[in-house]
Every structure is written in C-alpha cells, then in structure tokens.
Design a protein around this motif. Sequence first.
Motif, PDB file in Angstrom:
ATOM      1  N   GLU A 139       0.821  -1.215   0.000  1.00  0.00           N
ATOM      2  CA  GLU A 139       0.000   0.000   0.000  1.00  0.00           C
ATOM      3  C   GLU A 139       0.854   1.265   0.000  1.00  0.00           C
ATOM      4  O   GLU A 139       2.002   1.234   0.374  1.00  0.00           O
TER       5      GLU A 139
ATOM      6  N   VAL B   3      -1.258  -3.343   5.477  1.00  0.00           N
ATOM      7  CA  VAL B   3       0.082  -3.866   5.726  1.00  0.00           C
ATOM      8  C   VAL B   3       0.534  -3.371   7.095  1.00  0.00           C
ATOM      9  O   VAL B   3       0.363  -2.192   7.420  1.00  0.00           O
ATOM     10  N   THR B   5       4.009  -3.663   9.593  1.00  0.00           N
ATOM     11  CA  THR B   5       5.395  -4.132   9.623  1.00  0.00           C
ATOM     12  C   THR B   5       6.019  -3.824  10.982  1.00  0.00           C
ATOM     13  O   THR B   5       5.759  -2.780  11.572  1.00  0.00           O
ATOM     14  N   THR B  38      -1.169 -13.214   5.328  1.00  0.00           N
ATOM     15  CA  THR B  38       0.099 -13.911   5.519  1.00  0.00           C
ATOM     16  C   THR B  38       1.034 -13.034   6.336  1.00  0.00           C
ATOM     17  O   THR B  38       0.973 -11.808   6.266  1.00  0.00           O
ATOM     18  N   THR B  40       5.130 -12.502   6.639  1.00  0.00           N
ATOM     19  CA  THR B  40       6.461 -12.819   6.115  1.00  0.00           C
ATOM     20  C   THR B  40       7.483 -12.520   7.200  1.00  0.00           C
ATOM     21  O   THR B  40       7.470 -11.441   7.789  1.00  0.00           O
ATOM     22  N   PHE B  42      11.465 -12.204   7.737  1.00  0.00           N
ATOM     23  CA  PHE B  42      12.627 -11.998   6.866  1.00  0.00           C
ATOM     24  C   PHE B  42      13.854 -11.661   7.690  1.00  0.00           C
ATOM     25  O   PHE B  42      13.810 -10.793   8.560  1.00  0.00           O
ATOM     26  N   THR B 102       7.054 -17.517   4.744  1.00  0.00           N
ATOM     27  CA  THR B 102       5.716 -16.947   4.642  1.00  0.00           C
ATOM     28  C   THR B 102       4.714 -17.912   5.261  1.00  0.00           C
ATOM     29  O   THR B 102       4.660 -19.078   4.874  1.00  0.00           O
ATOM     30  N   ILE B 133      12.501  -8.803  10.137  1.00  0.00           N
ATOM     31  CA  ILE B 133      11.325  -8.042   9.723  1.00  0.00           C
ATOM     32  C   ILE B 133      10.119  -8.976   9.778  1.00  0.00           C
ATOM     33  O   ILE B 133      10.153 -10.074   9.221  1.00  0.00           O
ATOM     34  N   GLN B 135       6.253  -8.890   8.636  1.00  0.00           N
ATOM     35  CA  GLN B 135       5.316  -8.071   7.865  1.00  0.00           C
ATOM     36  C   GLN B 135       4.036  -8.846   7.578  1.00  0.00           C
ATOM     37  O   GLN B 135       4.057  -9.917   6.975  1.00  0.00           O
ATOM     38  N   ILE B 137       0.356  -8.928   5.736  1.00  0.00           N
ATOM     39  CA  ILE B 137      -0.503  -8.373   4.694  1.00  0.00           C
ATOM     40  C   ILE B 137      -1.822  -9.145   4.729  1.00  0.00           C
ATOM     41  O   ILE B 137      -1.822 -10.377   4.729  1.00  0.00           O
TER      42      ILE B 137
ATOM     43  N   SER C 100       6.550 -23.584   2.864  1.00  0.00           N
ATOM     44  CA  SER C 100       5.687 -22.711   2.064  1.00  0.00           C
ATOM     45  C   SER C 100       6.274 -22.413   0.693  1.00  0.00           C
ATOM     46  O   SER C 100       7.490 -22.433   0.490  1.00  0.00           O
ATOM     47  N   GLN C 135      -3.703 -19.896   0.054  1.00  0.00           N
ATOM     48  CA  GLN C 135      -4.191 -18.546   0.345  1.00  0.00           C
ATOM     49  C   GLN C 135      -3.797 -17.593  -0.783  1.00  0.00           C
ATOM     50  O   GLN C 135      -2.630 -17.417  -1.110  1.00  0.00           O
ATOM     51  N   ILE C 137      -3.812 -13.738  -2.216  1.00  0.00           N
ATOM     52  CA  ILE C 137      -3.906 -12.308  -1.906  1.00  0.00           C
ATOM     53  C   ILE C 137      -3.725 -11.538  -3.203  1.00  0.00           C
ATOM     54  O   ILE C 137      -2.773 -11.799  -3.950  1.00  0.00           O
TER      55      ILE C 137
END
Lengths: 139, 139, 139
Positions: A139, B3, B5, B38, B40, B42, B102, B133, B135, B137, C100, C135, C137
């Motif tokens: 986004e 989103v 994060t 999901t 993620t 990282f 993920t 990270i 994240q 979504i 995944s 899933q 998206i």
Amino acid sequence: MAVTTKSIKIHSKGENDMIDLTEEISNFVKKSDISNGTITVFVSGSTGSVTTIEYEPGLIKDFPKMLDRMSPRDIDYGHEQMWHDGNGHSHVKASLMGPSLTVPFIDGELCLGTWQQIVFLELDTRNRTRNLILQIIGE
Amino acid sequence: MAVTTKSIKIHSKGENDMIDLTEEISNFVKKSDISNGTITVFVSGSTGSVTTIEYEPGLIKDFPKMLDRMSPRDIDYGHEQMWHDGNGHSHVKASLMGPSLTVPFIDGELCLGTWQQIVFLELDTRNRTRNLILQIIGE
Amino acid sequence: MAVTTKSIKIHSKGENDMIDLTEEISNFVKKSDISNGTITVFVSGSTGSVTTIEYEPGLIKDFPKMLDRMSPRDIDYGHEQMWHDGNGHSHVKASLMGPSLTVPFIDGELCLGTWQQIVFLELDTRNRTRNLILQIIGE
C-alpha cells in the motif's frame, strides 16, 4: 492496497552463473506507487533459482560448489534415462532451492542487510534466457 | 486490506543457536487489526535463516548437523581467501535455506501444525544481534 | 484487494510420495474473484514440504534420492533418542525445504514455466493425511 507485476528477461552465461538482481528490483520497488509491502521474485522454469547472498567473487563459486556436493553431475539420474538432456542435477538443485523469494520493503526500501544481495542462479547446463516475475503487493 | 510491519531484534548465542519465534510472531498477528492474511518473516543479513521445525532438543541439534554435512567448516571457501572471517560455510548454508518464510493465518491464528514452530537459526560463527522483519498483509 | 483462503486435505501413499497439485491450485486461482496476486501454499506439519519440479517419472525419484544423500535414514538422530518414531531424517529434510511456496499469477494464470509443476512431497515414513493451506492475496 495494490498489486504491480513486471516480467523481466535475464540472460545467463551458463551453468552456475549467478546474476545480481538487487539494483533492478530495488528500482522497481522505488518507482512503484507502493511504499510498504512485499516483492515476490519468481523463476518461471524448473532449472533456475533465486536467493540472497553476499555477492562477492568467493561466494559466487562457493555456493554452486555446495550444490554440486549434494547433487553431482556425474551420478545416475532417472531424468537422464528418459530425456537425455544431461540436466537431472540441475532440476533437483532447483527444486531444493525453490523458485521464489519474498522480500519485504518499508518506505520504498528493501529490508536487505548491508551484505545481502538478491541473485538469480542458473542451474541448467547452458546459457539461457530466463523469464522472471517481479510482483509487488502493498500500500 | 492493510500492511503492518515490525522490526525486531533477537540475540543469538553463537553458531547453530536455534531460537523459537512462534509466540512472538503469533502475538504480533493476534494484536494486529488483520484477521486473514500472511506474515512474512525476513532475516536482514546473509548468515542467518528462518524455517519451521518441531522445536525439541533432538532436532535443534540434528538440523544443524545436516547443514554441516553439506557444508563443513573445514573445507576451502573462496570467501575465506578474500575475507578471512572464517564463515564461508555460514554464508552458503544461509543462501540455501533462504532468508524468508511466509505463513498464512486465518481468524488471527497461524496455520501451523501442532508440532511446527517458527525458528531463527544462527549460522554465523559467533553470537549476533539480528534484525528480523515481520510483515503482515491481509484484511 | 482481497484474501481468499482454502484448506485442503491430501492423502500421501508413504515416504517420498510426490503429489502434483498444479491443477487443483490453478483451478482455485481461476475460480476466485482475484485476477492478479500471489498464492501461498503452506504445509501445516513438520514432515512434509512443497516446491516446484518438472513432474516426470525420473525426477520424482531423483529428488528424494538427493535428500537421502543429505540426510540418510540410518544415521543417528537426537530426535530418535527421544521419540523413537524413526522419522528424524523426515524432520530435517522438511525444515531444509521449508513449508511454504509463493507463486504469482497474472490475469488468473499461474506464472509457472511449461515444465514446472507445484508438488507436495511426503517426507514422513508412512502414508499421511495432510492439511494444506491455499491462500490468495490480490485484486
């Protein structure tokens, strides 16, 4: 929220050629209208792969050597008996590594470490033109 | 759709330290305003990795041992000849495993199996402070 | 933008059974209202995996053989000493491959290569009923 997809062609020079995609992917993220999200890098094909690595002359040889230890070219492959294209080892390496990589980004910047680049690795036995999909969701 | 994060720091105790992140990640998902989507995970860096495993005392040793079979510390690495930091094996293992994971979630619950935890694996040769990270979504 | 999730059951016939999921996943994408985005395929469980491969009789044996070279059944596993279920090798293989897979799609079509199928690989030592999460998206 939006999705932006781009298909790119890359040209590998032969088996184990490792190509740094970081700048191209970073630019694609920056030029999109999406500030926060993930980019998925996907190899359309069954004998190439993507991952991250410190892209320097030592490791770009060390990494393929490890794959060779796991799946040497000169052992028997059922794939070879049927297709005779000499790339059974290429296929199993690619399936192990997987075809996709997902990298988050924040404020238009990929969340990579300082010594971490995004690379394509050619696993087939010859030079190839490759089709990669870059897809941003965010986004 | 949205989103969310979050960047987290984790502290590894040295090579092959495996850290269970499941509770922290599960809580982050539950506390977000996003019900389905999901996450993620990282690793920003080229000598660490994330995956899922049954987190129990046997496997947290068995898994690093397999990586050692594939990429022992005591063989020659091109990376070593240039950088002399003794972690060529760390880099190739991390690139094989990949930096990202993920995991889908439904109604705020991660879609993990009963015996499946999300872990960070330290592959570098010493204790490190790591930047991960997370994240989300979804909607 | 939207999220669509589906849980599916698949039945494996035993260790190293490889099941082609491409048609089922492709149909799920086509029947969704989402034209562009990614589908995540996730194995709920710690002894199975997903990847892409050219699904043909040679490779469906070559690929498990490579995993066996990396993690043979007949060596010692700490997991075995505690649980005595004989599947230490199954766990470490699954953690290496990861649970995944993320595949982009454009205009309802998965971005797979011509010889690239999406597969589930059973790594446990017996037939299992498996729960997979699909899933989507996108928008």
